[in-house]
Design a protein around this motif. Structure first.
Motif, PDB file in Angstrom:
ATOM      1  N   GLU A 159      54.064  21.544  64.068  1.00 38.00           N
ATOM      2  CA  GLU A 159      55.139  22.483  64.398  1.00 38.00           C
ATOM      3  C   GLU A 159      54.590  23.854  64.793  1.00 38.00           C
ATOM      4  O   GLU A 159      55.168  24.536  65.632  1.00 38.00           O
ATOM      5  N   SER A 160      53.452  24.245  64.167  1.00 36.85           N
ATOM      6  CA  SER A 160      52.948  25.583  64.473  1.00 36.85           C
ATOM      7  C   SER A 160      52.469  25.660  65.915  1.00 36.85           C
ATOM      8  O   SER A 160      52.561  26.707  66.549  1.00 36.85           O
ATOM      9  N   MET A 161      51.973  24.550  66.454  1.00 40.70           N
ATOM     10  CA  MET A 161      51.580  24.513  67.871  1.00 40.70           C
ATOM     11  C   MET A 161      52.736  25.001  68.754  1.00 40.70           C
ATOM     12  O   MET A 161      52.576  25.871  69.598  1.00 40.70           O
ATOM     13  N   LYS A 162      53.913  24.430  68.511  1.00 43.97           N
ATOM     14  CA  LYS A 162      55.081  24.802  69.331  1.00 43.97           C
ATOM     15  C   LYS A 162      55.470  26.253  69.095  1.00 43.97           C
ATOM     16  O   LYS A 162      55.804  26.986  70.029  1.00 43.97           O
ATOM     17  N   VAL A 164      53.552  28.776  68.094  1.00 43.52           N
ATOM     18  CA  VAL A 164      52.609  29.709  68.709  1.00 43.52           C
ATOM     19  C   VAL A 164      52.818  29.733  70.221  1.00 43.52           C
ATOM     20  O   VAL A 164      52.842  30.806  70.837  1.00 43.52           O
ATOM     21  N   LEU A 165      53.015  28.548  70.826  1.00 46.11           N
ATOM     22  CA  LEU A 165      53.151  28.496  72.283  1.00 46.11           C
ATOM     23  C   LEU A 165      54.363  29.265  72.761  1.00 46.11           C
ATOM     24  O   LEU A 165      54.266  30.075  73.690  1.00 46.11           O
ATOM     25  N   LEU A 168      53.769  32.976  72.299  1.00 48.07           N
ATOM     26  CA  LEU A 168      52.771  33.500  73.232  1.00 48.07           C
ATOM     27  C   LEU A 168      53.390  33.675  74.615  1.00 48.07           C
ATOM     28  O   LEU A 168      53.206  34.704  75.276  1.00 48.07           O
ATOM     29  N   PHE A 169      54.166  32.673  75.025  1.00 41.77           N
ATOM     30  CA  PHE A 169      54.799  32.747  76.345  1.00 41.77           C
ATOM     31  C   PHE A 169      55.764  33.926  76.415  1.00 41.77           C
ATOM     32  O   PHE A 169      55.748  34.706  77.380  1.00 41.77           O
TER      33      PHE A 169
ATOM     34  N   LEU B  20      51.547  24.611  81.829  1.00 40.99           N
ATOM     35  CA  LEU B  20      52.305  24.702  80.583  1.00 40.99           C
ATOM     36  C   LEU B  20      53.238  23.501  80.413  1.00 40.99           C
ATOM     37  O   LEU B  20      53.545  23.087  79.295  1.00 40.99           O
ATOM     38  N   ILE B  28      47.899  22.810  78.371  1.00 39.06           N
ATOM     39  CA  ILE B  28      48.912  23.807  78.024  1.00 39.06           C
ATOM     40  C   ILE B  28      48.241  25.131  77.682  1.00 39.06           C
ATOM     41  O   ILE B  28      48.690  26.206  78.099  1.00 39.06           O
ATOM     42  N   THR B  32      48.630  28.865  79.349  1.00 40.43           N
ATOM     43  CA  THR B  32      48.960  30.159  78.744  1.00 40.43           C
ATOM     44  C   THR B  32      47.906  31.203  79.104  1.00 40.43           C
ATOM     45  O   THR B  32      48.232  32.360  79.346  1.00 40.43           O
ATOM     46  N   ILE B  35      48.632  32.401  82.568  1.00 41.96           N
ATOM     47  CA  ILE B  35      49.808  33.282  82.599  1.00 41.96           C
ATOM     48  C   ILE B  35      49.428  34.675  82.102  1.00 41.96           C
ATOM     49  O   ILE B  35      49.832  35.688  82.675  1.00 41.96           O
ATOM     50  N   VAL B  83      44.771  35.482  70.477  1.00 45.19           N
ATOM     51  CA  VAL B  83      45.743  34.401  70.318  1.00 45.19           C
ATOM     52  C   VAL B  83      45.215  33.121  70.949  1.00 45.19           C
ATOM     53  O   VAL B  83      45.389  32.029  70.392  1.00 45.19           O
ATOM     54  N   LEU B  87      44.674  29.624  69.192  1.00 44.07           N
ATOM     55  CA  LEU B  87      45.405  28.469  69.691  1.00 44.07           C
ATOM     56  C   LEU B  87      44.460  27.289  69.903  1.00 44.07           C
ATOM     57  O   LEU B  87      44.808  26.133  69.621  1.00 44.07           O
ATOM     58  N   LEU B  90      43.671  25.846  66.560  1.00 50.29           N
ATOM     59  CA  LEU B  90      44.877  25.185  66.071  1.00 50.29           C
ATOM     60  C   LEU B  90      45.079  23.843  66.767  1.00 50.29           C
ATOM     61  O   LEU B  90      45.379  22.828  66.122  1.00 50.29           O
ATOM     62  N   ALA B  94      45.204  20.330  65.020  1.00 51.23           N
ATOM     63  CA  ALA B  94      46.458  19.566  65.131  1.00 51.23           C
ATOM     64  C   ALA B  94      46.202  18.199  65.728  1.00 51.23           C
ATOM     65  O   ALA B  94      46.745  17.190  65.272  1.00 51.23           O
ATOM     66  N   MET B 103      51.706  16.025  73.649  1.00 46.41           N
ATOM     67  CA  MET B 103      52.846  16.721  73.064  1.00 46.41           C
ATOM     68  C   MET B 103      54.089  15.831  72.974  1.00 46.41           C
ATOM     69  O   MET B 103      54.933  16.031  72.116  1.00 46.41           O
TER      70      MET B 103
END
Lengths: 494, 112
Positions: A159-162, A164-165, A168-169, B20, B28, B32, B35, B83, B87, B90, B94, B103
């Protein structure tokens, strides 16, 4: 000298967090240390609020760079009220944390992340500079990235992946929007932006930039249709972390919307504020339906963040001083009650061992006090008199009716009923019913959970019962927001 | 010059958003990063591109470069650098824990 007061609510938790790294494995020391420092910080913030109430806003020109050139920190009634509420929530969470977190989680810099989160939230409330607001957003988000994966379980990592993404966006979009605004008005100081937007009478390009800001803050605040990311990441970490997130993070988004759309983009209200009202209506409807859609009690509470955000946006959208007062009152109320509910649900999950409503029954026989506290918080949340939710909703709906927005007022009332149903469902199914003999009650653990929640509920009840005392100052904040000249003057006085 | 830079920033944004929307985690993250590069370039362009003048504003100086966008970009670069590295770690953890970096497969409906 006195202007340095404005920086204290940022500096104290920052230094506290950094120092906490030094003895992060000595749990007994770090616990007491964090509790004492949170108490000190709350005391300091209370003093500043009192001072601001007596003497007017405190403005700090950082490093003696005069206003439009340097960064300004503005401690006015609005920001200090919210910082104080943040600290009250933090106080409850810091006393709850040792009971709820595992030793491994505590050792892994929980207290540092916690203090940095407070730093970021307080900074975002206090700053008077748009780019600085972005920086403080990043400070609090960085701390929240650390907190959300604390423990490193499978679900948390996923869940943290989503989380953070998406953050960030939206941060990158925030920077881009600031760049747009900078190219048009040539400054990032909020007061000067407001002045210049006023002089330019908000042309089409400025309104477009305003809508972009709405998109950025709407993502952070979880408005329809940008809330889809919110519920699941919020229930993945430990309850005390969920409580901090649910109480503080989305509220920073709403605060930014309140500031930007009461100060800067106020000239094309047919476009912007009209849009807010309809988005608020949809947020209310979809959020409260979402809260009814699940049997996971943590998810029910997480979904309940969304209609609350809708209510607050409604107050911004109607654009009158009653609406603004309602939004501020509701912000304070919602920060406290969301923290209380997350902590309560966390306690129930800890004691029962599951967050699935279908597997619970008759908990009131084992934990009567916990049950009645949940009952009261359900009433506070849904807005039953005499609690704080009632006053908040009353003022907001009054603002809507003053602005001839009957439809949205009716939607607000309807969604309140759905919210009441969604939380009372937990009470009825989980606490009523036959005694479940298979549960061996852990009274000692339950007592530890009750105290911090009772502390928060005390404030909720006080805000409702003592509305007569608090409302005049909140009403003056509403008037203050309606007249942005005061804010601009207090910063650019020379 | 500003026009070319704006178009370049736009191209970075487009490719970033395309990446993304992919399913693989690493793509992904690259998205980012692209971007954020686009956003930084954009800030630089918005402060007008000038060379040869000092970043000083005084009484008699008419021609000066605006130093603010560069200060803003520096802050923003540091943040996005931090970040992005977080990421990456992470994403690594993950994908290890969940056994996939797709995903699509990380939706997670088991705790409804």
């Amino acid at each position: 000298m006195i202007s340095n007061l404005a920086v204290l609510p940022i500096v104290i938790p920052l230094i506290a967090g950094v120092l906490a790294i030094l003895f992060h494995k000595k749990l007994k020391i770090v616990r007491v240390y964090s509790q004492v420092l949170t108490l000190i910080n709350t005391g300091v913030v209370t003093y500043i609020l009192f001072y601001v109430h007596q003497n007017g806003s405190v403005v700090l020109q950082a490093g003696d760079w005069m206003a439009p050139f340097g960064i300004v920190l503005v401690a006015d009634m609005l920001s200090m009220t919210l910082v104080l509420t943040t600290n009250i929530v933090a106080l409850a969470c810091i006393f709850y944390a040792p009971k709820s977190l595992s030793i491994k989680q505590e050792e892994f810099y929980f207290y540092t992340f916690y203090f940095l989160l407070i730093t970021g939230v307080s900074g975002a409330f206090i700053t008077g500079d748009l780019f600085n607001l972005f920086v403080f957003f990043e400070v609090l988000l960085m701390a929240s990235y650390g907190l959300i994966v604390l423990g490193g379980e499978k679900v948390q990592l996923r869940e943290s992946m989503k989380y953070v993404l998406i953050n960030l966006f939206s941060s990158m979009l925030f920077v881009t929007t600031i760049a747009f605004l900078y190219s048009v008005v040539g400054t990032v100081n909020m007061a000067q932006i407001a002045e210049r937007v006023g002089e330019a009478e908000q042309t089409g390009i400025l309104t477009t930039i305003g809508i972009l800001f709405f998109f950025v803050f709407g993502t952070k605040a979880a408005l329809f249709p940008l809330y889809y990311w919110l519920p699941k990441p919020y229930i993945a970490p430990n309850p005390v972390i969920s409580a901090l997130f649910g109480a503080l993070l989305t509220k920073v988004g709403i605060y930014s919307l309140l500031r930007v759309f009461s100060l800067i983009f106020v000239y094309e209200r047919d476009v912007t504020h009209e849009l807010f009202i309809w988005i608020a209506a949809l947020t209310l409807i979809f959020g409260s339906i979402g809260a009814l859609s699940t049997n996971n009690i943590k998810l029910v509470v997480a979904y309940n963040i969304i209609p609350a955000v809708g209510f607050m946006l409604l107050g911004i959208g109607v654009y009158n001083s009653t609406g603004f007062s309602g939004t501020v009152y509701y912000l304070v109320h919602d920060m406290i009650i969301k923290a209380a509910l997350f902590l309560l649900v966390g306690a129930i999950t800890y004691l029962v061992g599951t967050s699935d409503l279908r597997k619970m029954r008759g908990l009131i026989h084992h934990y009567p006090l916990l049950g009645w506290m949940f009952f009261i918080s359900a009433f506070v949340l849904a807005g039953i008199p005499p609690f704080s939710g009632f006053i908040g909703k009353l003022v907001l709906l009054q603002g809507a009716i003053e602005a001839d927005r009957i439809v949205i007022a009716i939607i607000g009332l309807g969604s309140s009923l759905l919210i009441l149903l969604s939380v009372l469902r937990i009470f009825i199914r989980g606490f009523w019913g036959e005694k479940d003999e298979s549960i061996i009650p852990d009274r000692k653990a339950a007592r530890g959970f009750i105290l911090p929640v009772a502390f928060l509920l005390f404030f909720s009840v006080l805000l409702g019962v003592g509305a007569e005392w608090f409302y005049p100052s909140i009403e003056s904040i509403g008037d203050y927001l309606m007249n942005p000249e005061n804010y601009i003057e207090s910063i650019l006085k020379e | 010059m500003e026009i070319i830079m704006s178009i370049l920033a736009g191209v970075l944004f487009t490719t970033g958003i395309y990446n993304l929307l992919q399913k693989q985690m690493l793509r992904i993250i690259i998205g980012t990063a692209l971007i954020s590069h686009g956003a930084h370039l954009f800030i630089l362009t918005m402060g007008e591109l000038k060379t040869g003048a000092p970043p000083i504003l005084e009484e008699n100086i008419k021609n000066y470069t605006d130093p603010l966008p560069q200060a803003l970009i520096l802050t923003s670069i540091v943040i996005s650098f931090g970040v992005t590295s977080l990421l990456l770690v992470l994403a690594y953890r993950a994908s290890k824990e969940n056994g996939t970096d797709n995903m699509e497969k990380l939706r997670g409906n088991e705790n409804d």
